[in-house]
Write a protein that holds these residues in place. Structure first.
Motif, PDB file in Angstrom:
ATOM      1  N   ASN A 319       0.824  -1.212   0.000  1.00  0.00           N
ATOM      2  CA  ASN A 319       0.000   0.000   0.000  1.00  0.00           C
ATOM      3  C   ASN A 319       0.858   1.261   0.000  1.00  0.00           C
ATOM      4  OD1 ASN A 319      -2.456   1.308  -0.045  1.00  0.00           O
ATOM      5  ND2 ASN A 319      -2.661   1.340   2.184  1.00  0.00           N
ATOM      6  N   TYR A 323       1.461   4.100  -3.002  1.00  0.00           N
ATOM      7  CA  TYR A 323       1.241   5.528  -2.713  1.00  0.00           C
ATOM      8  C   TYR A 323       2.448   6.361  -3.148  1.00  0.00           C
ATOM      9  CZ  TYR A 323       0.257   9.784  -0.062  1.00  0.00           C
ATOM     10  OH  TYR A 323       0.029  11.081   0.298  1.00  0.00           O
ATOM     11  N   ASP A 338      -5.571   9.545  -8.917  1.00  0.00           N
ATOM     12  CA  ASP A 338      -6.343   9.266  -7.694  1.00  0.00           C
ATOM     13  C   ASP A 338      -6.160   7.795  -7.299  1.00  0.00           C
ATOM     14  OD1 ASP A 338      -9.016  11.316  -8.978  1.00  0.00           O
ATOM     15  OD2 ASP A 338      -7.358  11.852  -7.640  1.00  0.00           O
ATOM     16  N   TYR A 339      -5.929   7.562  -6.007  1.00  0.00           N
ATOM     17  CA  TYR A 339      -5.664   6.210  -5.519  1.00  0.00           C
ATOM     18  C   TYR A 339      -6.647   5.890  -4.391  1.00  0.00           C
ATOM     19  CZ  TYR A 339      -3.261   2.366  -3.141  1.00  0.00           C
ATOM     20  OH  TYR A 339      -2.956   1.161  -2.539  1.00  0.00           O
ATOM     21  N   TYR A 340      -7.362   4.768  -4.540  1.00  0.00           N
ATOM     22  CA  TYR A 340      -8.317   4.323  -3.523  1.00  0.00           C
ATOM     23  C   TYR A 340      -7.978   2.889  -3.115  1.00  0.00           C
ATOM     24  CZ  TYR A 340     -10.959   8.241  -5.466  1.00  0.00           C
ATOM     25  OH  TYR A 340     -11.322   9.461  -5.918  1.00  0.00           O
ATOM     26  N   CYS A 341      -7.914   2.675  -1.803  1.00  0.00           N
ATOM     27  CA  CYS A 341      -7.643   1.319  -1.282  1.00  0.00           C
ATOM     28  C   CYS A 341      -8.425   1.132   0.013  1.00  0.00           C
ATOM     29  CB  CYS A 341      -6.144   1.138  -1.033  1.00  0.00           C
ATOM     30  SG  CYS A 341      -5.719  -0.506  -0.396  1.00  0.00           S
ATOM     31  N   ASN A 342      -9.144   0.027   0.146  1.00  0.00           N
ATOM     32  CA  ASN A 342      -9.971  -0.210   1.336  1.00  0.00           C
ATOM     33  C   ASN A 342      -9.230  -0.976   2.443  1.00  0.00           C
ATOM     34  OD1 ASN A 342      -9.790  -2.748   0.195  1.00  0.00           O
ATOM     35  ND2 ASN A 342     -11.959  -3.262   0.413  1.00  0.00           N
ATOM     36  N   GLU A 343      -7.923  -1.183   2.271  1.00  0.00           N
ATOM     37  CA  GLU A 343      -7.136  -1.907   3.269  1.00  0.00           C
ATOM     38  C   GLU A 343      -5.821  -1.161   3.475  1.00  0.00           C
ATOM     39  OE1 GLU A 343      -8.309  -4.568   4.786  1.00  0.00           O
ATOM     40  OE2 GLU A 343      -6.572  -5.073   6.025  1.00  0.00           O
ATOM     41  N   LYS A 344      -5.558  -0.725   4.703  1.00  0.00           N
ATOM     42  CA  LYS A 344      -4.354   0.054   4.970  1.00  0.00           C
ATOM     43  C   LYS A 344      -3.089  -0.796   4.881  1.00  0.00           C
ATOM     44  CE  LYS A 344      -6.505   3.589   7.866  1.00  0.00           C
ATOM     45  NZ  LYS A 344      -6.513   4.247   9.206  1.00  0.00           N
ATOM     46  N   THR A 377      -7.058   6.871 -12.504  1.00  0.00           N
ATOM     47  CA  THR A 377      -7.686   6.409 -11.251  1.00  0.00           C
ATOM     48  C   THR A 377      -7.238   4.976 -10.969  1.00  0.00           C
ATOM     49  OG1 THR A 377      -9.620   7.794 -11.634  1.00  0.00           O
ATOM     50  CG2 THR A 377      -9.839   6.010 -10.011  1.00  0.00           C
ATOM     51  N   LEU A 379      -7.875   1.851  -8.365  1.00  0.00           N
ATOM     52  CA  LEU A 379      -8.748   1.293  -7.327  1.00  0.00           C
ATOM     53  C   LEU A 379      -8.223  -0.077  -6.913  1.00  0.00           C
ATOM     54  CD1 LEU A 379     -11.381   1.288  -5.630  1.00  0.00           C
ATOM     55  CD2 LEU A 379     -12.529   0.272  -7.616  1.00  0.00           C
ATOM     56  N   GLU A 381      -9.040  -3.107  -4.091  1.00  0.00           N
ATOM     57  CA  GLU A 381      -9.948  -3.594  -3.046  1.00  0.00           C
ATOM     58  C   GLU A 381      -9.539  -4.992  -2.593  1.00  0.00           C
ATOM     59  OE1 GLU A 381     -14.126  -1.357  -4.376  1.00  0.00           O
ATOM     60  OE2 GLU A 381     -13.903  -3.553  -4.546  1.00  0.00           O
TER      61      GLU A 381
END
Length: 444
Positions: A319, A323, A338-344, A377, A379, A381
């Motif tokens: 992660n 970043y 843009d960067y989206y992640c649901n797990e740190k 973008t 993403l 998950e």
């Protein structure tokens, strides 16, 4: 060796018991025969017959049959001793024959001696103690010994009693004969208990040896587990050494490739400087050559580094590495990402991290270089059993998706992890990848 010595001792006791049984049975049969001859010689047969409870029949035939059957015991014992280990059926057959012979001898002696059953019972214990029917044999032996007792048998059978034949002698002789008869019976019982003792010792010795063998096997198993762990560590170390050697090899290739490429570029630039004023056409050709050398160098470097793990992943988790990659892209190339992640903290195996990082890196590079994208973008998950990755951009896309180096490389990486990857033109270019996950160790 100790077990064999114990078997020899048991056989010696069995032989000793056999001779006691043999002597007792022969003594009774011969004593009855001689006593009848004495009564007949003294002309007291009528009075003797009137006083006794029964007659044995032909005393001489009785003595001969008794000798014959007792010798049969010796034959069956020999067969068991010398052939029983090779042919197991011989043991069972001879023991059954012994059991029948014992009853025949007891009947011949009119139940005055049933010690032969103890002989048969002892042989059963010696050879069939480990059988699942051993309890049945023991119970049958006890019942047989009880029902053949002379006092019990005399309740429903008219048998001759050895005491009647002893009574024809003088009191001194009677004492001697009673003593002999009782001593022979007692010796039979003593020999029986001695055999049982040695058989139990033999069984205990077998149990002890089995226990010792089990402990040795347990120790060997523990050592085997320890050695297996050591081998696993050695294999892991060898794999790391092989990886280091491979990295060093690739590093040397990169060094040589970059050295060659940069040297060619430097030499070409120097030539361009010299030609800048006087020969513009030759300068143009020289610049084309430098461009070709540069492109070739980039291709060679790309081929060399394709199998290396990114340095960022060596220092950071997936992660954080992604970043940093995206932040550097924003700063250097001026593209909005843009960067989206649901797990740190993604806890993945090394090959999974490498594949995901390289796919994101390749997609960003392609979007900027080929798609002229200004916005990207990313993403990421973490789902129940998989990682879902989607990279989309607002670039020009392409009329037809052709498999090039980048797309082929992404497919190979994902397929090695049993995953899937798809490419599409949707207001730009879209890459979707699904990777099954195997949760690994936590990050330090």
């Amino acid at each position: 060796m100790e077990n064999e010595l114990l078997s020899i001792k048991t056989n010696k006791i069995l032989i000793f018991m056999y001779f006691i049984c043999f002597s007792t049975a022969i003594w009774i049969s011969q004593f009855v025969c001689l006593s009848i001859a004495k009564v007949t010689l003294n002309f007291g047969a009528r009075e003797f017959i009137a006083e006794i409870s029964g007659l044995p029949g032909n005393a001489e035939v009785l003595a001969q049959k008794t000798i014959f059957y007792m010798l049969m015991f010796g034959v069956t014992f020999g067969l068991r001793t010398y052939f029983g280990k090779k042919v197991k059926k011989i043991i069972t057959i001879t023991l059954v024959v012994d059991y029948l012979i014992a009853f025949r001898i007891i009947i011949l002696l009119n139940f005055n001696y049933n010690g032969v059953l103890l002989w048969v019972f002892t042989n059963f214990l010696a050879h069939l103690i480990k059988s699942r029917f051993s309890g049945l044999y023991i119970g049958g032996g006890v019942i047989s010994y009880v029902i053949t007792d002379k006092n019990l048998a005399s309740m429903w059978l008219k048998n001759y009693n050895i005491a009647d034949y002893i009574s024809v002698y003088s009191k001194d002789e009677q004492s001697y004969f009673y003593l002999t008869y009782n001593i022979l019976n007692i010796m039979t019982i003593i020999a029986f208990f001695a055999c049982c003792l040695f058989i139990i010792m033999k069984k205990d010795e077998t149990i002890k040896k089995t226990k010792d063998l089990y402990e040795q096997l347990s120790l060997a198993n523990s050592n085997l587990i320890k050695v297996n762990k050591e081998l696993e560590c050695m294999v892991e170390e060898n794999e790391k050494l092989a990886e280091i050697r491979e990295r060093n090899r690739i590093a040397r290739e990169i060094h040589d490739t970059m050295g060659h490429t940069l040297t060619g570029i430097i030499a070409g630039i120097d030539a361009c400087i010299a030609l800048a004023k006087d020969s513009p056409e030759i300068l143009r050709e020289q610049l084309k050559l430098i461009s070709e050398i540069s492109r070739k160098g980039v291709e060679d470097i790309r081929a060399s580094v394709s199998s290396l793990r990114p340095d960022t992943l060596e220092r950071l988790n997936l992660n954080q590495a992604l970043y940093n990659l995206i932040e550097n892209t924003r700063k250097v190339m001026g593209v909005e990402v843009d960067y989206y992640c649901n797990e740190k903290e993604l806890k993945l195996d090394e090959d999974e991290e490498n594949a995901i990082y390289r796919i994101v890196q390749e997609c960003i590079t392609n979007a900027i270089r080929h798609g002229m994208a200004t916005k990207i973008t990313v993403l990421l998950e973490k789902r129940q059993f998989e990682i879902y990755l989607k990279i989309s951009d607002n670039g020009i896309g392409c009329a037809e998706i052709k498999e090039g180096f980048g797309t082929r490389h992404m497919k190979e990486r994902v397929e090695m992890l049993n995953g899937t990857v798809n490419f599409a033109n949707k207001d730009g270019f879209v890459v979707e990848a699904v990777v099954p996950i195997r949760w690994g160790k936590e990050y330090d």
